[in-house]
Design an enzyme around this catalytic site. Structure first.
Site, mmCIF file in Angstrom:
data_model
loop_
_atom_site.group_PDB
_atom_site.id
_atom_site.type_symbol
_atom_site.label_atom_id
_atom_site.label_comp_id
_atom_site.label_asym_id
_atom_site.label_seq_id
_atom_site.Cartn_x
_atom_site.Cartn_y
_atom_site.Cartn_z
ATOM 1 N N CYS A 44 6.156 -5.278 0.185
ATOM 2 C CA CYS A 44 6.256 -3.941 -0.402
ATOM 3 C C CYS A 44 6.194 -2.863 0.685
ATOM 4 C CB CYS A 44 5.171 -3.801 -1.463
ATOM 5 S SG CYS A 44 5.744 -2.869 -2.870
ATOM 6 N N GLY A 66 0.864 -1.175 0.000
ATOM 7 C CA GLY A 66 0.000 0.000 0.000
ATOM 8 C C GLY A 66 0.892 1.214 0.000
ATOM 9 N N GLU A 111 0.846 -11.836 -3.325
ATOM 10 C CA GLU A 111 -0.613 -11.964 -3.199
ATOM 11 C C GLU A 111 -1.319 -11.526 -4.481
ATOM 12 O OE1 GLU A 111 1.216 -9.672 -1.949
ATOM 13 O OE2 GLU A 111 0.223 -7.730 -2.068
ATOM 14 N N HIS A 115 4.888 -8.339 -4.649
ATOM 15 C CA HIS A 115 3.540 -8.706 -4.197
ATOM 16 C C HIS A 115 3.176 -10.135 -4.587
ATOM 17 C CE1 HIS A 115 2.081 -4.695 -2.994
ATOM 18 N NE2 HIS A 115 2.888 -4.251 -3.945
ATOM 19 N N ILE A 166 5.510 -3.338 -7.762
ATOM 20 C CA ILE A 166 4.649 -2.170 -8.001
ATOM 21 C C ILE A 166 5.134 -1.027 -7.107
ATOM 22 C CG2 ILE A 166 2.278 -1.312 -8.009
ATOM 23 C CD1 ILE A 166 1.446 -4.368 -8.089
HETATM 24 N N1 GLN Z 1 5.694 3.092 -2.767
HETATM 25 C C1 GLN Z 1 4.985 2.543 -1.647
HETATM 26 C C2 GLN Z 1 5.523 3.059 -0.327
HETATM 27 O O1 GLN Z 1 6.444 3.769 -0.260
HETATM 28 C C3 GLN Z 1 5.026 1.029 -1.646
HETATM 29 C C4 GLN Z 1 4.307 0.484 -2.858
HETATM 30 C C5 GLN Z 1 3.575 -0.803 -2.612
HETATM 31 O O2 GLN Z 1 3.364 -1.249 -1.494
HETATM 32 N N2 GLN Z 1 3.148 -1.397 -3.692
HETATM 33 O O3 GLN Z 1 4.981 2.715 0.696
#
Ligand code: GLN
Length: 199
Positions: free
Chosen positions: A79, A47, A176, A174, A137
């Site tokens: 992530c 997230g 999931e 990810h 991502i």
């Molecule tokens: N760029 C997000 C962050 O800094 C991480 C991206 C993700 O969880 N897909 O938290």
């Protein structure tokens, strides 16, 4: 049944719940310290780490999660979840904090603009020979892995993208989302052991 919590302050909570349920675990959304008491293991989803950090402090979750991890509760961070588990974060926003526990330094959004999203097939130490289909991502780069943590997967260029420290697992991608279930399976196994030990 093994009870796995998914930290549900922000991020892709539902994808993790779906995967955990498919693997036979019971899941609960963790938002308050009293939710955490019920779980044998925890997922910190992907997230936006700045938001998850802010909310986890607002909801009084930072210290209880830190304490549970120190007690040996298994945790999987993907992530933004990896960022939350890292002992140090570079390119965070002003005042950004982490829960910590994982002896790594991560840099947010460091794969750069053009490569904000990509997929890679990864060999993961300890898994069968089937490569992991990893979806990146806007993930963090793991800049350094300290002596307490170990790398279990890296990109072709040698950068670590999956790290383990005891029962803490941090992934820059990810699983999931790509339907890769082995990390969640491992979490459930570790959580069942933790449950047996702590009850
Ligand atoms: N760029 C997000 C962050 O800094 C991480 C991206 C993700 O969880 N897909 O938290």
């Amino acid at each position: 049944m093994t009870m796995i919590g998914v930290l549900a302050l922000q991020g892709d909570v539902r994808e993790h719940e779906r995967m955990l349920s498919a693997l036979g675990a019971e899941t609960i959304r963790v938002r308050r310290p009293e939710d955490l008491v019920q779980v044998d293991g925890l997922v910190i989803p992907g997230g936006e780490s700045t938001v998850i950090d802010k909310l986890s402090r607002q909801f009084g979750m930072q210290h209880p999660i830190r304490a549970a991890i120190a007690d040996g509760m298994p945790v999987l961070g993907t992530c933004a979840g990896l960022i939350m588990l890292a002992d140090a974060v570079a390119d965070g926003v002003d005042g950004q904090e982490t829960i910590g526990g994982l002896d790594v330094v991560v840099r947010r959004n460091a794969f750069g603009r053009q490569a904000e999203s990509f997929e890679a097939a990864l060999d993961v130490a300890g898994f069968d020979e089937r490569p992991v289909d990893a979806a990146f991502i806007r993930g963090p780069v793991i800049e350094s892995v300290g002596p307490r943590a170990g790398t279990i997967a890296m990109l072709d260029d040698g950068r670590a993208v999956a790290v383990v420290q005891g029962s803490i697992v941090g992934l820059a991608f990810h699983p999931e989302i790509s339907g890769e279930h082995r990390f969640h399976e491992r979490l459930i196994t570790d959580a069942a052991q933790y449950r047996a030990r702590s009850r």
